[in-house]
Design a protein around this motif. Structure first.
Motif, PDB file in Angstrom:
ATOM      1  N   UNK A 264       0.828  -1.196   0.000  1.00 21.58           N
ATOM      2  CA  UNK A 264       0.000   0.000   0.000  1.00 21.58           C
ATOM      3  C   UNK A 264       0.867   1.252   0.000  1.00 21.58           C
ATOM      4  N   UNK A 265       0.349   2.314  -0.580  1.00 24.15           N
ATOM      5  CA  UNK A 265       1.050   3.597  -0.507  1.00 24.15           C
ATOM      6  C   UNK A 265       0.769   4.208   0.862  1.00 24.15           C
ATOM      7  N   UNK A 271      -0.456   6.306   7.964  1.00 21.37           N
ATOM      8  CA  UNK A 271      -1.768   6.278   7.330  1.00 21.37           C
ATOM      9  C   UNK A 271      -1.661   5.757   5.908  1.00 21.37           C
ATOM     10  N   UNK A 272      -2.790   5.280   5.410  1.00 14.60           N
ATOM     11  CA  UNK A 272      -2.863   4.720   4.067  1.00 14.60           C
ATOM     12  C   UNK A 272      -3.406   5.787   3.125  1.00 14.60           C
ATOM     13  N   UNK A 280      -7.271   2.865  -2.450  1.00 17.85           N
ATOM     14  CA  UNK A 280      -5.826   2.870  -2.278  1.00 17.85           C
ATOM     15  C   UNK A 280      -5.162   2.677  -3.632  1.00 17.85           C
ATOM     16  N   UNK A 281      -3.854   2.548  -3.632  1.00 17.97           N
ATOM     17  CA  UNK A 281      -3.141   2.299  -4.892  1.00 17.97           C
ATOM     18  C   UNK A 281      -3.364   0.888  -5.412  1.00 17.97           C
ATOM     19  N   UNK A 282      -3.997   0.023  -4.615  1.00 16.88           N
ATOM     20  CA  UNK A 282      -4.346  -1.332  -5.059  1.00 16.88           C
ATOM     21  C   UNK A 282      -5.828  -1.328  -5.435  1.00 16.88           C
ATOM     22  N   UNK A 292      -6.959   6.288   7.106  1.00 17.28           N
ATOM     23  CA  UNK A 292      -6.881   6.771   5.727  1.00 17.28           C
ATOM     24  C   UNK A 292      -6.323   8.190   5.678  1.00 17.28           C
ATOM     25  N   UNK A 293      -5.608   8.488   4.576  1.00 13.20           N
ATOM     26  CA  UNK A 293      -5.020   9.828   4.420  1.00 13.20           C
ATOM     27  C   UNK A 293      -5.302  10.383   3.027  1.00 13.20           C
TER      28      UNK A 293
END
Length: 337
Positions: A264-265, A271-272, A280-282, A292-293
């Motif tokens: 994950x980024x 935070x994600x 997310x990036x996935x 979460x961010x």
């Protein structure tokens, strides 16, 4: 070890208020739902850390207790999503995307859970308390020294020392003040990093506030705390207080733990990162709530609810491209489930 090949439309990791609202919206969208929670009950931080705290910034509730909010979030989730499966006391350690595009979540016990999409709403991740320098309360943890307030009634008629300078310390002081014989709040600096309204209430309360003070020594009979020696860090002058309870409102440090290895980024290792869809990036993995961010993020329960709704509805469109992300207005939905 139990391996279940049953496939769910969404697996929600975390059963705090944000996760529970995600369960609600997943039910509104007809999504087969599973929830995995590391704690033994629903509620996340509210249940584990602040069950007696009053919350004032949830729409529709001028004032609501943390336990009551969790109960009503769970009732709302059950109403819309009675078939949701909950797995408590289980920590997810692996997130794998399989060749068919589905996701495999592996817990610390080796159990495997399968979903077409995933919502990560695990609050602040794994957390542990921030300890004071020298750890003076170590011998008396759970023997009068606590990192949270979970049972207000036991503070009735007692002498309480609260340590800290943030929202938690101020909140704990205000929570026990109506019941306690005395409340002393110490902070190593001048000024508190707490909500303005809480500071107004603190100033109007009978809490004895001592700034530039720190906790030096804790004594007791081996079974329970009895005294606390505090000192002025400007003059080094010490004062010994008779105490029945010490509450450490020094906050908690969080870690994403195994999530850091999921590809994950991550923003600041805490935070994600997500986009405007909560994605997310996935692709197929979403995040909402404190974990979460995005730029301008506010870590509030109120914003977590909106993020959960956004993420779940976009997850619905992801697993079923024929469906729109917009769910329609809830007032137009049937209340028959």
């Amino acid at each position: 070890m139990h391996t279940e090949k049953e496939l769910f439309d969404v697996i929600i990791v975390g059963a705090g208020p944000t996760g529970l609202f995600g369960v609600f919206y997943a039910g509104m969208r007809g999504m087969k739902t599973k929830v995995i929670e590391a704690l033994p009950d629903a509620g996340g931080q509210l249940t584990a850390l602040y069950p007696e705290k009053d919350i004032f910034d949830v729409a529709g509730f001028p004032r609501v207790g943390a336990k009551q909010l969790v109960e009503q979030c769970k009732e709302q989730a059950d109403m819309a999503n009675p078939g949701a499966v909950y797995v408590f006391g289980t920590r997810v350690e692996e997130l794998n995307k399989l060749e068919d595009g589905t996701f495999e979540l592996v817990t610390q016990t080796g159990d495997k859970h399968y979903g077409r999409s995933v919502l990560l709403s695990a609050g602040i991740g794994a957390f542990e308390p921030n300890r004071l320098p020298g750890d003076p309360t170590k011998e008396y943890e759970q023997k009068g020294a606590f990192f949270n307030v979970t049972n207000l009634e036991r503070y009735a008629g007692k002498n309480v020392l609260v340590v800290g300078g943030g929202d938690s310390a101020v909140d704990y002081s205000l929570m026990v003040e109506p019941l306690a014989k005395s409340v002393t709040l110490i902070h190593r600096r001048d000024g508190f990093r707490a909500h303005e309204e809480s500071l107004k209430k603190l100033a109007a309360s009978r809490v004895n506030v001592q700034v530039f003070h720190e906790l030096r020594i804790v004594t007791g009979d081996g079974n329970w705390v009895q005294t606390a020696t505090i000192f002025d860090n400007r003059s080094n002058e010490a004062t010994t207080l008779d105490v029945d309870f010490i509450v450490l409102g020094t906050g908690f440090k969080a870690s994403l733990g195994k999530m850091l290895d999921w590809g994950l980024e991550i923003e600041g290792k805490k935070q994600i990162s997500v986009n405007s869809k909560g994605e997310t990036n996935i692709p197929g993995v979403y995040s909402a709530g404190d974990i979460a961010y995005y730029p301008g993020k506010l870590r509030l329960i109120a914003t977590g609810f909106g993020e959960a709704a956004t993420a779940i509805n976009n997850a619905k469109a992801f697993i079923d491209p024929a469906s729109a992300a917009f769910p329609g207005h809830s007032s137009e939905a049937s209340n028959k489930k």
